[in-house]
Motif scaffolding. Structure first.
Motif, PDB file in Angstrom:
ATOM      1  N   PHE A 374      23.366  -1.949   3.106  1.00  0.00           N
ATOM      2  CA  PHE A 374      24.470  -0.980   3.045  1.00  0.00           C
ATOM      3  C   PHE A 374      23.970   0.458   2.963  1.00  0.00           C
ATOM      4  CE2 PHE A 374      26.105  -4.775   0.546  1.00  0.00           C
ATOM      5  CZ  PHE A 374      26.605  -5.394   1.678  1.00  0.00           C
ATOM      6  N   THR A 375      22.687   0.665   3.224  1.00  0.00           N
ATOM      7  CA  THR A 375      22.114   2.014   3.167  1.00  0.00           C
ATOM      8  C   THR A 375      22.702   2.888   4.264  1.00  0.00           C
ATOM      9  OG1 THR A 375      20.026   1.179   2.297  1.00  0.00           O
ATOM     10  CG2 THR A 375      19.988   3.356   3.342  1.00  0.00           C
ATOM     11  N   THR A 376      23.144   4.066   3.885  1.00  0.00           N
ATOM     12  CA  THR A 376      23.592   5.074   4.861  1.00  0.00           C
ATOM     13  C   THR A 376      22.858   6.376   4.569  1.00  0.00           C
ATOM     14  OG1 THR A 376      25.435   5.709   3.423  1.00  0.00           O
ATOM     15  CG2 THR A 376      25.887   4.064   5.140  1.00  0.00           C
ATOM     16  N   GLY A 377      22.519   7.094   5.614  1.00  0.00           N
ATOM     17  CA  GLY A 377      21.789   8.336   5.414  1.00  0.00           C
ATOM     18  C   GLY A 377      20.346   8.068   5.053  1.00  0.00           C
ATOM     19  N   ILE A 378      19.725   9.062   4.445  1.00  0.00           N
ATOM     20  CA  ILE A 378      18.284   9.000   4.229  1.00  0.00           C
ATOM     21  C   ILE A 378      17.932   8.926   2.747  1.00  0.00           C
ATOM     22  CG2 ILE A 378      17.851  11.481   4.071  1.00  0.00           C
ATOM     23  CD1 ILE A 378      15.530  11.053   6.054  1.00  0.00           C
ATOM     24  N   GLU A 379      18.945   8.622   1.907  1.00  0.00           N
ATOM     25  CA  GLU A 379      18.685   8.635   0.466  1.00  0.00           C
ATOM     26  C   GLU A 379      17.664   7.566   0.083  1.00  0.00           C
ATOM     27  OE1 GLU A 379      22.272   5.733   0.595  1.00  0.00           O
ATOM     28  OE2 GLU A 379      21.930   7.724   1.438  1.00  0.00           O
ATOM     29  N   SER A 380      16.747   7.953  -0.781  1.00  0.00           N
ATOM     30  CA  SER A 380      15.710   7.069  -1.344  1.00  0.00           C
ATOM     31  C   SER A 380      14.820   6.428  -0.278  1.00  0.00           C
ATOM     32  CB  SER A 380      16.350   5.955  -2.196  1.00  0.00           C
ATOM     33  OG  SER A 380      17.157   6.499  -3.206  1.00  0.00           O
ATOM     34  N   MET A 381      14.875   6.896   0.958  1.00  0.00           N
ATOM     35  CA  MET A 381      14.071   6.281   2.009  1.00  0.00           C
ATOM     36  C   MET A 381      12.583   6.528   1.803  1.00  0.00           C
ATOM     37  SD  MET A 381      15.910   6.450   5.696  1.00  0.00           S
ATOM     38  CE  MET A 381      17.088   5.168   6.141  1.00  0.00           C
ATOM     39  N   TYR A 382      12.244   7.709   1.300  1.00  0.00           N
ATOM     40  CA  TYR A 382      10.829   8.021   1.128  1.00  0.00           C
ATOM     41  C   TYR A 382      10.204   7.167   0.037  1.00  0.00           C
ATOM     42  CZ  TYR A 382       6.576  10.643   0.152  1.00  0.00           C
ATOM     43  OH  TYR A 382       5.255  11.002  -0.058  1.00  0.00           O
ATOM     44  N   ASN A 383      10.935   6.960  -1.058  1.00  0.00           N
ATOM     45  CA  ASN A 383      10.411   6.121  -2.143  1.00  0.00           C
ATOM     46  C   ASN A 383      10.190   4.693  -1.664  1.00  0.00           C
ATOM     47  OD1 ASN A 383      10.480   8.277  -3.923  1.00  0.00           O
ATOM     48  ND2 ASN A 383      12.579   7.834  -4.584  1.00  0.00           N
ATOM     49  N   LEU A 384      11.122   4.179  -0.861  1.00  0.00           N
ATOM     50  CA  LEU A 384      10.961   2.838  -0.317  1.00  0.00           C
ATOM     51  C   LEU A 384       9.748   2.772   0.603  1.00  0.00           C
ATOM     52  CD1 LEU A 384      11.925  -0.052   0.080  1.00  0.00           C
ATOM     53  CD2 LEU A 384      13.479   0.785   1.862  1.00  0.00           C
ATOM     54  N   ALA A 385       9.541   3.819   1.383  1.00  0.00           N
ATOM     55  CA  ALA A 385       8.381   3.848   2.278  1.00  0.00           C
ATOM     56  C   ALA A 385       7.081   3.803   1.481  1.00  0.00           C
ATOM     57  CB  ALA A 385       8.432   5.099   3.150  1.00  0.00           C
ATOM     58  N   GLN A 386       7.020   4.545   0.385  1.00  0.00           N
ATOM     59  CA  GLN A 386       5.823   4.524  -0.457  1.00  0.00           C
ATOM     60  C   GLN A 386       5.582   3.139  -1.042  1.00  0.00           C
ATOM     61  OE1 GLN A 386       3.563   6.963  -0.915  1.00  0.00           O
ATOM     62  NE2 GLN A 386       4.685   8.188   0.583  1.00  0.00           N
ATOM     63  N   LYS A 387       6.659   2.470  -1.431  1.00  0.00           N
ATOM     64  CA  LYS A 387       6.540   1.117  -1.970  1.00  0.00           C
ATOM     65  C   LYS A 387       6.000   0.150  -0.911  1.00  0.00           C
ATOM     66  CE  LYS A 387       9.367  -2.637  -3.864  1.00  0.00           C
ATOM     67  NZ  LYS A 387      10.756  -3.063  -4.225  1.00  0.00           N
ATOM     68  N   CYS A 388       6.521   0.274   0.326  1.00  0.00           N
ATOM     69  CA  CYS A 388       6.062  -0.600   1.411  1.00  0.00           C
ATOM     70  C   CYS A 388       4.610  -0.327   1.772  1.00  0.00           C
ATOM     71  CB  CYS A 388       6.959  -0.435   2.633  1.00  0.00           C
ATOM     72  SG  CYS A 388       8.655  -1.032   2.391  1.00  0.00           S
ATOM     73  N   ILE A 389       4.200   0.931   1.705  1.00  0.00           N
ATOM     74  CA  ILE A 389       2.806   1.277   1.989  1.00  0.00           C
ATOM     75  C   ILE A 389       1.885   0.669   0.938  1.00  0.00           C
ATOM     76  CG2 ILE A 389       1.167   3.202   2.097  1.00  0.00           C
ATOM     77  CD1 ILE A 389       3.385   4.862   3.387  1.00  0.00           C
ATOM     78  N   GLN A 390       2.344   0.624  -0.333  1.00  0.00           N
ATOM     79  CA  GLN A 390       1.545   0.002  -1.386  1.00  0.00           C
ATOM     80  C   GLN A 390       1.444  -1.503  -1.183  1.00  0.00           C
ATOM     81  OE1 GLN A 390       3.349   1.161  -5.076  1.00  0.00           O
ATOM     82  NE2 GLN A 390       2.744   3.323  -4.885  1.00  0.00           N
ATOM     83  N   LEU A 391       2.548  -2.127  -0.723  1.00  0.00           N
ATOM     84  CA  LEU A 391       2.531  -3.572  -0.504  1.00  0.00           C
ATOM     85  C   LEU A 391       1.677  -3.949   0.700  1.00  0.00           C
ATOM     86  CD1 LEU A 391       6.295  -4.424  -1.186  1.00  0.00           C
ATOM     87  CD2 LEU A 391       4.325  -5.016  -2.617  1.00  0.00           C
ATOM     88  N   LYS A 392       1.716  -3.103   1.731  1.00  0.00           N
ATOM     89  CA  LYS A 392       0.923  -3.361   2.940  1.00  0.00           C
ATOM     90  C   LYS A 392       0.154  -2.097   3.318  1.00  0.00           C
ATOM     91  CE  LYS A 392       3.232  -7.185   5.203  1.00  0.00           C
ATOM     92  NZ  LYS A 392       2.014  -8.003   5.228  1.00  0.00           N
ATOM     93  N   PRO A 393      -0.912  -1.799   2.589  1.00  0.00           N
ATOM     94  CA  PRO A 393      -1.667  -0.573   2.888  1.00  0.00           C
ATOM     95  C   PRO A 393      -2.288  -0.647   4.277  1.00  0.00           C
ATOM     96  CG  PRO A 393      -2.850  -1.957   1.327  1.00  0.00           C
ATOM     97  CD  PRO A 393      -1.498  -2.570   1.494  1.00  0.00           C
ATOM     98  N   PRO A 394      -2.173   0.431   5.054  1.00  0.00           N
ATOM     99  CA  PRO A 394      -2.716   0.411   6.426  1.00  0.00           C
ATOM    100  C   PRO A 394      -4.234   0.490   6.420  1.00  0.00           C
ATOM    101  CG  PRO A 394      -1.798   2.571   5.923  1.00  0.00           C
ATOM    102  CD  PRO A 394      -1.479   1.697   4.744  1.00  0.00           C
ATOM    103  N   SER A 395      -4.847  -0.289   7.293  1.00  0.00           N
ATOM    104  CA  SER A 395      -6.306  -0.237   7.430  1.00  0.00           C
ATOM    105  C   SER A 395      -6.745   0.983   8.224  1.00  0.00           C
ATOM    106  CB  SER A 395      -6.809  -1.508   8.112  1.00  0.00           C
ATOM    107  OG  SER A 395      -6.172  -1.685   9.373  1.00  0.00           O
TER     108      SER A 395
END
Length: 716
Positions: A374-395
């Motif tokens: 139900f996400t609309t707009g860009i709210e909290s998107m950056y925090n979620l991106a940081q969380k995903c980067i921690q879960l799957k750090p890029p090589s």
């Protein structure tokens, strides 16, 4: 700062650098073949984004020089930047020319709305719709090469299909459009990201394992697999495709399950029922989207309340199926576990999603599909991106990664920096319009005039940089004025420099230059360019072209000097062939010669010569009278130089001695006699130049005029 490395032994650097900055330097190898040491280096700009490096070898004695040594030095061209391997130079030029029309149209609309913008914010006037139209035009221009069409009858094993070869440039542009320009898509952002990843996931295969890569590899091996549902890779790639929302691929792969085969349908009815139930649930997944899904699976909802209601119902059906007792009765372990894993993905199980996705962007999008639908707009998107980067750090980092993070962070300067670093000046100069489409903060950041930039804004700086890149290439300089004229502070000054720098040797290029001056009302520059062209052609022996351009520039002083040179060439006897040589040039000088008296004389002199030629050709008395009229006009005209008087009268001896009747009346004869008297006084001056005529010319003229005077008196 960059360094240029040589190919000599020891990898010696031609330009010294600190080891502390080694990782931040771009290294450009030079294969020059010169033996060390190098005594001197000269670096200058070459065409486009290239440097011309001149290397001078140290002088060596004759006995120490080997046959392999190159004497003197070498000149090499080094192209800065690694370039974009996806896009050739010719394709870049095509993009540069194609983007001019959308950019110019948007600037024109901005000017038309300037008065409205002064009274109210552009964001309240749906300015973003103009920017979105501009963005769509650019997107269509950036399309990659079309792939050859597939077979008419589609194979069951064709899982992955591409219409065109994707490019990072188009992927980056569409990202900016989704987040900045298309305001309507903010409510359907997850769906937009799913479509974006479906088009461009293959680009990340160069640096990461991707869902697309797994699907492509599995498709190649599919024909060799005997029992598809017993292969763990079958369920693995389906889970991955489902995690990023590629529903049509998952349903198609489920229908490849062995239980659908006619000879096994009766024996595996329960198993087939579970597979079909999962396939139906996947195909009925609610999707919040405002436009057609182009045949993609899922139920479309345009309003959020209807979507939430359908989503909750769909989730309850998945939960009910997941708790069904039929799973215990299913004998095929691979099918049972594979289907239940698909259900866990649709239920938003974080561990299942993390296992199914390959890198953080895929995990990020899967969160919007199944955990935060139900996400609309860009709210909290950056925090979620940081969380995903921690879960799957890029090589390793892909060129799009930094741009995506900057967009999610809502950091305009980072987005600009990444766009410039990865995609060059073209991207920044055109993408700025998207960044300012609906963000007051971005508008302030980019339009604010900065002291450290010489009083110009970021927008003007990037347009000037792009215009300079265009100006440095012979095939693109013509479109640089479009961007320079949009820069209010320094654009016009650089445009003048650009126009003055263009070569005037080639007529087509010169005409193009003058046309650009006309379009931008730079009449003074156009006049100067035509003057330079006139002088150049005159000095190089193209007399006609020289006079033509000097006339167009209205350079009366130089035209008069040219006329003065013509006087020395045409002021001779009618029998002299030099007149024929210059007659065409006199004709080119034109008849409207008010500002240049010398040119006026030359035209009258030409008419007089033509009349005399008719008389010597045996023409009638009327032609002779016409010649006399031309002579009198010449002698009366103050613009006729005095050194021409005697040659004119000498050429007219046949007119004075006309047998049938006197052609000059008494007053006209007296006028010519008075001119002879003035000429006699002038001959006493020290700087008088004697014409190249026979010694008896003056006495012959006097005798002829005296005879004509007597005959005229008798006639009167």
């Amino acid at each position: 700062m960059s360094r240029v490395a040589s190919d000599t032994v020891g990898n010696g650097a031609l330009v010294p650098f600190s080891e502390d900055t080694k990782d931040s330097l771009a290294v450009y190898p030079l294969h020059h073949g010169l033996a060390p040491p190098i005594s001197r280096i000269a670096i200058s700009w070459a065409r486009g984004n290239s440097l011309r490096v001149s290397l001078f070898a140290a002088p060596s004695s004759e006995h120490s020089r080997t046959p392999q040594d190159h004497s003197g030095g070498k000149v090499l061209e080094v192209k800065l930047g690694v370039g974009d391997p996806e896009i050739s130079d010719s394709r870049w030029r095509q993009i540069a020319y194609g983007s001019v029309a959308p950019f110019a149209l948007l600037q024109s609309r901005r000017s038309a709305l300037s008065e409205m913008i002064k009274s109210s914010s552009p964001y309240q006037m749906d300015w973003w719709e103009n920017v979105l139209e501009y963005s769509k035009d650019i997107t269509s221009l950036l399309g990659g090469p079309k792939l050859p069409p597939g077979p008419i009858i589609e194979e069951r094993t064709d899982i992955v299909k591409k219409r065109e070869e994707p490019t990072c440039l188009k992927a980056a542009w569409e990202l900016l459009e989704i987040f900045y320009a298309d305001k309507q898509s903010q409510a359907w952002l997850p769906e937009k990201l799913v479509d974006w990843l479906a088009d461009y996931d293959s680009l990340f295969s160069s640096t990461h394992e991707t869902v697309y890569g797994k699907l492509a590899r599995f498709q190649k091996e599919l024909v060799n697999i005997q029992v598809l549902e017993d292969d763990p890779r079958y369920w693995e790639v389906m889970s991955s495709a489902l995690s990023v929302g590629w529903l049509d691929i998952v349903v198609k792969m489920l229908r490849l399950h062995g239980s659908y085969q006619l000879d096994q349908l009766s024996n595996r009815e329960l198993e087939n029922g579970l597979v079909e139930a999962v396939a139906v649930l996947i195909s009925k997944m609610p999707r919040l989207c405002h436009e057609s899904t182009n045949g993609k699976l899922g139920e479309l909802f345009k309003s959020k309340p209807d979507f939430i209601k359908a989503w909750e119902k769909w989730r309850s059906q998945i939960t009910k199926l997941d708790c069904s007792p039929f799973w215990i009765q299913c004998d095929n372990h691979h099918t049972r576990e594979g289907l239940r894993n698909l259900l866990q993905i649709m239920l938003g199980n974080t561990e299942s999603l993390c296992m199914a996705t390959c890198y953080w962007i895929e995990l990020y999008i899967s969160h919007f599909l199944y955990i935060r639908p139900f996400t609309t707009g860009i709210e909290s998107m950056y925090n979620l991106a940081q969380k995903c980067i921690q879960l799957k750090p890029p090589s390793s980092n892909h060129k799009l990664t930094g741009l995506i993070v900057g967009i999610l962070e809502e950091n305009t300067e980072v987005v600009l920096a990444e766009s410039s670093r990865e995609f060059g000046p073209w991207m920044v100069a055109h993408a700025i319009e998207l960044l300012t489409a609906g963000s007051e903060q971005a508008e302030i950041v980019l339009h604010d005039e900065r002291y450290n930039l010489g009083g110009i804004s970021m927008i003007e700086l990037h347009r000037l940089v792009y215009a300079q890149v265009l100006s440095s290439h012979a095939l693109t300089w013509q479109i640089a004025p479009i961007y320079l004229t949009s820069c209010m502070k320094q654009g016009m000054g650089l445009l003048e420099n650009l126009l003055y720098r263009q070569s005037i040797q080639h007529n087509d290029l010169l005409l193009k230059n003058i046309e650009i001056c006309r379009l931008y009302e730079l009449d003074h520059i156009s006049s100067d360019i035509m003057k330079v062209a006139g002088v150049y052609h005159w000095k190089h022996g193209h007399k006609g072209a020289g006079v033509y351009w000097l006339q167009r520039s209205k350079d009366t002083s130089r035209l008069n000097r040219i006329a003065q040179q013509l006087f020395d060439s045409v002021g001779k006897s009618i029998s002299d062939e030099s007149f024929k040589q210059w007659e065409g040039l006199i004709e080119l000088l034109g008849s409207e010669s008010k500002p240049a008296g010398g040119l006026e004389f030359l035209h009258k002199y030409r008419d007089f010569k033509r009349s005399l030629q008719q008389i010597y050709g045996g023409k009638s008395t009327d032609a002779a009278r016409q010649a006399v009229g031309s002579l009198i006009l010449l002698m009366k005209n103050p613009s006729t130089p005095q050194r021409f008087w005697l040659p004119l009268l000498y050429d007219s001896l046949k007119l004075f001695n006309w047998k049938e009747c006197p052609l000059l009346n008494v007053s006209e004869t007296n006028l010519l006699l008075n001119k002879l008297q003035e000429l006699s006084w002038a001959r006493l001056r020290p700087h008088f130049s004697e014409p190249n005529l026979p010694a008896e010319a003056l006495s012959s003229i006097r005798l002829a005029l005296a005879t004509n005077l007597g005959r005229a008196i008798l006639d009167e």
